[in-house]
Scaffold this motif. Sequence first.
Motif, PDB file in Angstrom:
ATOM      1  N   THR B  73     -19.487   7.642  11.097  1.00  0.00           N
ATOM      2  CA  THR B  73     -19.725   7.708   9.655  1.00  0.00           C
ATOM      3  C   THR B  73     -21.202   7.438   9.385  1.00  0.00           C
ATOM      4  N   PHE B  74     -21.880   8.401   8.761  1.00  0.00           N
ATOM      5  CA  PHE B  74     -23.281   8.244   8.369  1.00  0.00           C
ATOM      6  C   PHE B  74     -23.319   7.948   6.873  1.00  0.00           C
ATOM      7  N   GLU B  75     -23.900   6.829   6.476  1.00  0.00           N
ATOM      8  CA  GLU B  75     -24.079   6.599   5.043  1.00  0.00           C
ATOM      9  C   GLU B  75     -25.186   7.533   4.526  1.00  0.00           C
ATOM     10  N   PRO B  76     -25.259   7.782   3.212  1.00  0.00           N
ATOM     11  CA  PRO B  76     -26.262   8.745   2.696  1.00  0.00           C
ATOM     12  C   PRO B  76     -27.665   8.437   3.241  1.00  0.00           C
ATOM     13  N   GLY B  77     -28.365   9.466   3.687  1.00  0.00           N
ATOM     14  CA  GLY B  77     -29.718   9.310   4.228  1.00  0.00           C
ATOM     15  C   GLY B  77     -29.764   8.932   5.701  1.00  0.00           C
ATOM     16  N   ALA B  78     -28.640   8.501   6.267  1.00  0.00           N
ATOM     17  CA  ALA B  78     -28.642   8.066   7.676  1.00  0.00           C
ATOM     18  C   ALA B  78     -28.546   9.259   8.618  1.00  0.00           C
ATOM     19  N   ARG B  79     -29.147   9.129   9.788  1.00  0.00           N
ATOM     20  CA  ARG B  79     -29.100  10.201  10.797  1.00  0.00           C
ATOM     21  C   ARG B  79     -29.423   9.652  12.171  1.00  0.00           C
ATOM     22  N   SER B  80     -29.021  10.427  13.184  1.00  0.00           N
ATOM     23  CA  SER B  80     -29.360  10.064  14.565  1.00  0.00           C
ATOM     24  C   SER B  80     -30.826  10.357  14.816  1.00  0.00           C
ATOM     25  N   HIS B  81     -31.373   9.804  15.895  1.00  0.00           N
ATOM     26  CA  HIS B  81     -32.654  10.272  16.420  1.00  0.00           C
ATOM     27  C   HIS B  81     -32.414  11.651  17.065  1.00  0.00           C
ATOM     28  N   TRP B  82     -33.488  12.360  17.357  1.00  0.00           N
ATOM     29  CA  TRP B  82     -33.377  13.565  18.169  1.00  0.00           C
ATOM     30  C   TRP B  82     -32.776  13.165  19.513  1.00  0.00           C
ATOM     31  N   HIS B  83     -31.924  13.995  20.066  1.00  0.00           N
ATOM     32  CA  HIS B  83     -31.341  13.697  21.379  1.00  0.00           C
ATOM     33  C   HIS B  83     -30.738  14.969  21.971  1.00  0.00           C
ATOM     34  N   SER B  84     -30.379  14.901  23.241  1.00  0.00           N
ATOM     35  CA  SER B  84     -29.682  16.032  23.867  1.00  0.00           C
ATOM     36  C   SER B  84     -28.599  15.502  24.795  1.00  0.00           C
ATOM     37  N   HIS B  85     -27.650  16.400  25.118  1.00  0.00           N
ATOM     38  CA  HIS B  85     -26.558  16.045  26.024  1.00  0.00           C
ATOM     39  C   HIS B  85     -26.579  17.021  27.202  1.00  0.00           C
ATOM     40  N   ALA B  86     -26.637  16.486  28.409  1.00  0.00           N
ATOM     41  CA  ALA B  86     -26.665  17.352  29.591  1.00  0.00           C
ATOM     42  C   ALA B  86     -25.382  18.176  29.698  1.00  0.00           C
ATOM     43  N   GLY B  87     -24.285  17.650  29.160  1.00  0.00           N
ATOM     44  CA  GLY B  87     -23.004  18.365  29.213  1.00  0.00           C
ATOM     45  C   GLY B  87     -22.626  19.003  27.889  1.00  0.00           C
ATOM     46  N   GLY B  88     -23.567  19.032  26.922  1.00  0.00           N
ATOM     47  CA  GLY B  88     -23.271  19.611  25.604  1.00  0.00           C
ATOM     48  C   GLY B  88     -22.466  18.663  24.725  1.00  0.00           C
ATOM     49  N   GLN B  89     -22.219  19.092  23.488  1.00  0.00           N
ATOM     50  CA  GLN B  89     -21.433  18.275  22.557  1.00  0.00           C
ATOM     51  C   GLN B  89     -20.746  19.166  21.517  1.00  0.00           C
ATOM     52  N   VAL B  90     -19.564  18.749  21.075  1.00  0.00           N
ATOM     53  CA  VAL B  90     -18.873  19.415  19.970  1.00  0.00           C
ATOM     54  C   VAL B  90     -18.761  18.436  18.814  1.00  0.00           C
ATOM     55  N   LEU B  91     -19.091  18.886  17.608  1.00  0.00           N
ATOM     56  CA  LEU B  91     -18.939  18.065  16.400  1.00  0.00           C
ATOM     57  C   LEU B  91     -17.901  18.698  15.481  1.00  0.00           C
ATOM     58  N   LEU B  92     -16.996  17.881  14.959  1.00  0.00           N
ATOM     59  CA  LEU B  92     -16.032  18.340  13.950  1.00  0.00           C
ATOM     60  C   LEU B  92     -16.326  17.584  12.656  1.00  0.00           C
ATOM     61  N   ALA B  93     -16.650  18.314  11.596  1.00  0.00           N
ATOM     62  CA  ALA B  93     -16.962  17.682  10.305  1.00  0.00           C
ATOM     63  C   ALA B  93     -15.666  17.272   9.622  1.00  0.00           C
ATOM     64  N   MET B  94     -15.507  15.981   9.380  1.00  0.00           N
ATOM     65  CA  MET B  94     -14.247  15.456   8.852  1.00  0.00           C
ATOM     66  C   MET B  94     -14.308  15.188   7.349  1.00  0.00           C
ATOM     67  N   GLY B  95     -15.510  15.102   6.789  1.00  0.00           N
ATOM     68  CA  GLY B  95     -15.609  14.867   5.353  1.00  0.00           C
ATOM     69  C   GLY B  95     -17.042  14.597   4.943  1.00  0.00           C
ATOM     70  N   GLY B  96     -17.296  14.630   3.638  1.00  0.00           N
ATOM     71  CA  GLY B  96     -18.640  14.384   3.133  1.00  0.00           C
ATOM     72  C   GLY B  96     -19.529  15.598   3.324  1.00  0.00           C
ATOM     73  N   LEU B  97     -20.841  15.357   3.413  1.00  0.00           N
ATOM     74  CA  LEU B  97     -21.815  16.443   3.515  1.00  0.00           C
ATOM     75  C   LEU B  97     -22.817  16.087   4.613  1.00  0.00           C
ATOM     76  N   GLY B  98     -22.846  16.916   5.666  1.00  0.00           N
ATOM     77  CA  GLY B  98     -23.666  16.580   6.830  1.00  0.00           C
ATOM     78  C   GLY B  98     -24.808  17.539   7.063  1.00  0.00           C
ATOM     79  N   TYR B  99     -25.804  17.070   7.818  1.00  0.00           N
ATOM     80  CA  TYR B  99     -26.918  17.898   8.271  1.00  0.00           C
ATOM     81  C   TYR B  99     -26.849  17.984   9.789  1.00  0.00           C
ATOM     82  N   TYR B 100     -27.151  19.160  10.339  1.00  0.00           N
ATOM     83  CA  TYR B 100     -27.224  19.340  11.789  1.00  0.00           C
ATOM     84  C   TYR B 100     -28.405  20.254  12.063  1.00  0.00           C
TER      85      TYR B 100
END
Lengths: 164, 164
Positions: B73-100
Motif C-alpha cells: 500500500t502506497f500512501e498518496p505521493g509515496a513510491r519505490s526507488h528505481w530498481h530492477s529484478h533479475a527474474g522480472g516482476q508482475v504487479l496487479l493493481a488492487m485499488g486506488g491510483l498508481g504510477y508505474y
Amino acid sequence: MKNHGGNLFTTALLVILAFSQTNAQTRRETGKDTGAIFPKGQRAPTTTFTGTVWVQPLIEADSAFNIPVGYVTFEPGARSHWHSHAGGQVLLAMGGLGYYQERGKPIQILRKGDAVKCPPNVPHWHGASPTVEFMQVAITPNTVKGRVTWMQPVTDIEYNSLRK
Amino acid sequence: MKNHGGNLFTTALLVILAFSQTNAQTRRETGKDTGAIFPKGQRAPTTTFTGTVWVQPLIEADSAFNIPVGYVTFEPGARSHWHSHAGGQVLLAMGGLGYYQERGKPIQILRKGDAVKCPPNVPHWHGASPTVEFMQVAITPNTVKGRVTWMQPVTDIEYNSLRK
C-alpha cells in the motif's frame, strides 16, 4: 395523521432498500464497482473442470518471461480436476469460500486473503465450497518446466470428504 | 402532527447514515469486511521507498519454490526507488491510483484490475499518484537469479513528469 408519519418512514426505508439492491446488482453484473477487482472472463473448459468455472487471463506467458497469472471464479460446487504444475503454483483467495487439497492431505478451506503455495509436481485440486462461490488469483511460475499436467476429475466422495 | 412524520423520517435517515459510517470505519480499521482483501502489514524501509509505504508478505520464498508475493500500500505521493529484478516482476493493481514507469518510457497510470509485466533487469519504479493511494500485489518470480537491485530515489521532477 399518525399514519402519515408511518408512511413517510416506510417510504424512506423502501427507497433506501431499493437503492442498495440496485447497487449490489450493478456490482455483480458489471464488476465495475468496488466489489470486483477483475472481470469474470470466459467459461473454463469442461474437460478439466467440474461445474461452472470462469477464467480471466491477467498476464499471458511469453518466451522472455514465463509467468501466466489468471483470475478464476468457481460457482458453488465447481472445482478443477486433479492436476500438478512442474513449476509449482501460488493461489491468492480473493473472495467467497474455497477448497484446496493436496494428494494425501485433508481439504483446506480458503477464505479471502489466504495465500497458498503449491509445490512443484504435487497433485492437487481447488474449487468452491458446495454452497458459496470462490474467487482466486492463480500464479503459475517457471512454466518453462511445463505449465500443467491434468489428471482425473475430483469425485463427489473426495469433494464431500470435508463434511464427514 | 406533521412534525411527527418529519421527525420519524429524519430519525430513520440519521440511524441509517450512522450505521453506514460505522461500517465504513470498521472496514478501514480492521480490513475484515469486503473492502480489503489483504491486511496492510508493516511500514516498508525508508531506505528504498519515498513517503509512507506498507508491506504485507503473502508468500515467503523458500529454497524449494522461490516466488515471494506481497501486498503493498502506497500512501498518496509515496513510491519505490528505481530498481530492477533479475527474474522480472508482475504487479496487479488492487485499488486506488498508481504510477508505474520503466526507464526511458513515460509514466503509466494503473487502476484497479490492471496487470503489469515488468521484464527481467529493466529499471523501473512504482507508487501512488500524488493525491490518491495505491494498492498492489507484487509477484517476484525466479528469485534464484536475485530478488531486487535497488537504485537511486525517484526525484520530484521524475515523479511529476506526468503532469507537464
